[in-house]
Design a protein around this motif. Structure first.
Motif, PDB file in Angstrom:
ATOM      1  N   ASP A 125      73.318 -48.151  21.506  1.00 19.60           N
ATOM      2  CA  ASP A 125      74.268 -49.197  21.160  1.00 19.60           C
ATOM      3  C   ASP A 125      74.951 -48.854  19.840  1.00 19.60           C
ATOM      4  O   ASP A 125      74.693 -47.802  19.250  1.00 19.60           O
ATOM      5  N   ASP A 158      74.567 -49.987  16.904  1.00 21.38           N
ATOM      6  CA  ASP A 158      73.698 -49.858  15.732  1.00 21.38           C
ATOM      7  C   ASP A 158      73.166 -48.425  15.629  1.00 21.38           C
ATOM      8  O   ASP A 158      73.197 -47.808  14.561  1.00 21.38           O
ATOM      9  N   ASP A 213      66.627 -46.467  15.269  1.00 19.93           N
ATOM     10  CA  ASP A 213      66.803 -47.650  16.112  1.00 19.93           C
ATOM     11  C   ASP A 213      65.835 -47.744  17.290  1.00 19.93           C
ATOM     12  O   ASP A 213      66.040 -48.546  18.184  1.00 19.93           O
ATOM     13  N   HIS A 255      64.068 -51.002  13.451  1.00 21.20           N
ATOM     14  CA  HIS A 255      63.851 -52.416  13.162  1.00 21.20           C
ATOM     15  C   HIS A 255      63.292 -53.162  14.380  1.00 21.20           C
ATOM     16  O   HIS A 255      63.551 -54.349  14.544  1.00 21.20           O
ATOM     17  N   HIS A 256      62.543 -52.443  15.233  1.00 24.36           N
ATOM     18  CA  HIS A 256      61.830 -53.078  16.347  1.00 24.36           C
ATOM     19  C   HIS A 256      60.333 -53.053  16.035  1.00 24.36           C
ATOM     20  O   HIS A 256      59.845 -52.085  15.463  1.00 24.36           O
ATOM     21  N   ASN A 278      74.326 -56.317  15.997  1.00 23.42           N
ATOM     22  CA  ASN A 278      72.880 -56.512  16.090  1.00 23.42           C
ATOM     23  C   ASN A 278      72.418 -57.854  15.517  1.00 23.42           C
ATOM     24  O   ASN A 278      71.342 -58.332  15.845  1.00 23.42           O
TER      25      ASN A 278
HETATM   26 MN   LIG Z   1      69.394 -51.961  16.341  1.00 21.93          MN
END
Ligand SMILES: [Mn+2]
Length: 300
Positions: free
Chosen positions: A15, A17, A74, A96-97, A152
């Motif tokens: 995506d 991001d 990501d 950031h997951h 995001n």
């Molecule tokens: Mn992201």
């Protein structure tokens, strides 16, 4: 370019991001004297419309020398890394997951930054500032990073948005002398792509990952108004899966419409969200949640 350092992301789709942060990190490393390329074997999804592809920055061809080293942005679930990445050639992860922080902490040879903030673009922006390299931030690079942050965080309105994301957005607008309309222009360009081909837009943003009581197959789409969303067309995408969940985020009323299918899914979702479905096959939340927040909830 003569380099073996490659910045990449996930294996299925990427995506805005991932796209914007990979390009910006490449530009920062270059300025710091470390040659790197940014490339992917995955499909860019509908969050990367022609408006973005027409900016002067692009990904590099996905060629890789035998001795390539990888930086993954990501995503931190090793199952979903770009297919070129292995345990041996991975050097850094920025994500950031949630879900894999503990695992990576035990892998000492890989540099890790995993924080549950709005976007990876925010982290890369902060690194640029911390390295005193604000000179890499020209107009087009600022536009890219802003698009990643806004996408995001759902225009900074999602509850995962932090003050760091807001500050990064404000500073990027200022540094790049970007019109405050850029965000609206970007969202309109994405919406146009989605409306052109809803099925592909959904397919290019499906996550297949078993988390807690959730169905393994989870789609997500952001629309202005759920009343204009083609539910039947959406359902054809999920025909092949025994159970699935589709998170339709409706910006107009600020709600998540969770459509789903499969035996027992309704009971599991009602329990997870402590809420009953008013119609079979649809649970409407009174505020919107991003897929990563739903998955985080199901992990707890
Ligand atoms: Mn992201």
């Amino acid at each position: 370019m003569d380099t073996n350092l490659i910045i990449t992301s996930g294996c299925k789709y990427i995506d805005i991001d991932a796209y914007a942060s990979a390009i910006a990190y490449r530009e920062l490393l270059k300025k710091q004297g470390t040659a790197a390329t940014a490339s992917t074997l995955a499909t860019p999804n509908r969050s990367i419309p022609p408006l973005i592809l027409n900016l002067k920055y692009h990904l590099d061809p996905a060629e890789a020398p035998d001795n390539a080293k990888y930086i993954v942005l990501d995503t931190s679930n090793p199952e979903f890394f770009d297919k070129r990445v292995t345990a041996e050639n991975l050097v850094e992860i920025i994500d950031h997951h949630t879900g894999f922080e503990g695992y990576w902490q035990s892998q000492k040879e890989v540099k890790i930054e995993i924080e549950f903030i709005g976007s990876v673009c925010t982290i890369i922006f902060e690194r640029i500032i911390a390295s005193n390299r604000v000179d890499v931030l020209d107009n087009d690079l600022c536009k890219l990073l802003i698009a990643g942050i806004l996408d995001n965080t759902l225009n900074l309105k999602s509850s995962i948005t932090t003050d760091r994301d807001r500050a990064a957005y404000e500073k990027l607008i200022e540094i790049g002398k970007i019109s405050p309309d850029w965000g609206a222009e970007y969202f309109a360009a994405c919406e146009a792509e989605i409306l052109k081909d809803l099925e592909t837009a959904i397919k290019d943003d499906i996550k297949i990952e078993k988390v807690g009581v959730l169905p393994e197959v989870i789609g997500q789409i952001v629309v202005q108004d759920v009343n204009n969303f083609a539910v039947d067309e959406m359902k054809t995408v999920f025909k092949e899966y025994p159970e699935w969940l589709m998170n339709v985020i409706s910006l107009k009323d600020g709600k998540s419409y969770l459509y789903f299918g499969g035996d027992g899914v309704q009971n599991r979702l009602e329990e997870l969200f402590s809420q009953q479905c008013k119609v079979d096959g649809l649970l409407v939340l009174d505020h919107f949640l991003l897929r990563k927040q739903i998955m985080k909830l199901a992990r707890q």
